[in-house]
Design an enzyme around this catalytic site. Structure first.
Site, short mmCIF file in Angstrom:
data_model
loop_
_atom_site.label_atom_id
_atom_site.label_comp_id
_atom_site.label_asym_id
_atom_site.label_seq_id
_atom_site.Cartn_x
_atom_site.Cartn_y
_atom_site.Cartn_z
N TYR A 55 0.84 -1.21 0.00
CA TYR A 55 0.00 0.00 0.00
C TYR A 55 0.87 1.26 0.00
CZ TYR A 55 -3.34 -3.46 1.83
OH TYR A 55 -4.09 -4.59 2.03
N SER A 204 -12.91 -5.20 2.25
CA SER A 204 -13.98 -4.70 1.37
C SER A 204 -15.36 -5.18 1.82
CB SER A 204 -13.73 -5.12 -0.09
OG SER A 204 -12.54 -4.59 -0.57
N LEU A 206 -17.84 -3.54 2.66
CA LEU A 206 -18.89 -2.68 2.11
C LEU A 206 -18.83 -2.64 0.58
CD1 LEU A 206 -18.64 0.24 4.71
CD2 LEU A 206 -20.49 -1.45 4.50
N GLY A 209 -17.37 0.35 -0.80
CA GLY A 209 -18.25 1.49 -0.57
C GLY A 209 -19.58 1.38 -1.30
N PHE A 210 -19.68 0.47 -2.26
CA PHE A 210 -20.91 0.34 -3.06
C PHE A 210 -22.14 0.12 -2.18
CE2 PHE A 210 -24.14 -2.12 -5.25
CZ PHE A 210 -24.31 -1.42 -6.43
N GLY A 213 -24.52 2.74 -0.33
CA GLY A 213 -25.58 3.48 -1.01
C GLY A 213 -25.24 4.92 -1.25
#
Length: 319
Positions: A55, A204, A206, A209-210, A213
């Site tokens: 990273y 991941s 979420l 981030g999708f 919402g």
């Protein structure tokens, strides 16, 4: 709190993934703001922090500086095995090296950047096809005896590799992607975790981030944000997956919570050994994510969510 396998380490039910502070989501975040964010996480009861050399070395250094005053209250996870990246046929490819001498060299670099003399959880980030799992596990056993690491784990490793490695030096955690949009681990990995007493650390959770919402077909992503070319964020795919977002929004409203909190609460309820590590660079989102640990979904609510999920065609085109 949740157990990190059989390592004896206890971590907060929801951790904090630090990758996005430097990698994959646009330009690096402000250092001072991120140090404040990480320290605030500790205040809020989060003690589990995930980073990796790939990273950017600055990501490890950032985490090291942030937790230095609260090192005894922090569980640091970092990784070895990817020593760089090369472009092959126009595509980036990881340079892999898990030879014992290389692992030790990588570890010393991480210890220095993290300003610590031990790593709590040391993952093999990707397996090296040129090194057998027994050799890697034997090195981990030696490092644990030397006090340089407390526990070790694997990220995205094949099941047979996991079994062979675990037989030599018990694995504390497996780190893989898991969310409502990516449920592959349910097929085999969860059974292995249950059988061998291994924690499952979910990155991941979420869906990048999708599932929060908060993104629409009109959302513009800054340069360097890989969501601009991920399949799940393409307009036609978002249309197809809108039913899932609507379901989450309805449940969230009934629980006086947010969609993201419902997603994380659902994930925690799937298995007692799952530890999601959502990432964020915003204090408001940090508080929101950690608050999900206080949300209890009833057996009926979980059943209705899972039934609805089974009927939704989650398009992961070009994932």
């Amino acid at each position: 709190m949740r157990e990190l396998g059989n390592s004896g380490l206890k971590v907060s039910a929801i951790g904090l993934g630090c990758m996005g502070m430097d990698h994959a989501y646009g330009k690096p975040a402000d250092r001072n703001e991120m140090i404040t964010l990480i320290r605030k996480a500790v205040e809020l009861g989060c003690n589990f922090f995930d980073t990796a050399v790939v990273y950017g070395e600055a990501n490890e250094a950032l985490l090291g500086e942030a937790v230095a005053p609260v090192r005894d209250k922090s569980v640091i996870a970092t990784k070895f095995g990817i020593t760089g990246q090369a472009v092959v046929n126009g595509r980036p490819q990881n340079i892999l090296n898990s030879r014992p001498e290389s692992i030790r060299e990588q570890l010393e670099g991480s210890l220095k950047r993290l300003k610590t003399d031990y790593i709590d959880l040391y993952y093999q980030h990707r397996i090296d096809p040129n090194v057998v799992p027994e050799d890697v596990a034997e090195t981990m056993k030696e490092l644990m005896v030397e006090g340089k690491i407390k526990a070790w784990g694997l990220s995205n490793a094949p099941i047979e590799y996991m079994r062979r490695a675990h037989a030599v030096c018990p694995i504390a955690a497996i780190e893989n992607q898991y969310s409502m949009m990516w449920r592959e681990p349910e097929k085999e990995l969860f059974d292995i975790c249950e059988e061998l007493g291994i924690a499952f650390v979910a990155y991941s959770p979420l869906g990048n981030g999708f599932l929060s919402g908060k993104y629409t077909k009109e959302t513009k992503y800054e340069e360097g944000d890989f969501r601009s070319f991920m399949g799940r964020f393409k307009p036609e795919v978002m249309d197809q997956n809108q039913a899932l977002l609507n379901l989450l929004a309805d449940i969230a409203e009934s629980k006086k919570a947010t969609s993201a909190q419902i997603v994380l609460a659902w994930e925690l309820a799937q298995k007692p050994f799952i530890i999601p590590i959502p990432g964020t660079t915003k204090l408001q989102r940090l508080e929101e994510n950690l608050g999900a640990a206080d949300i209890d979904l009833t057996i009926e609510e979980l059943a209705s969510i899972n039934e609805a999920l089974s009927k939704i065609d989650i398009d992961e085109t070009h994932f």
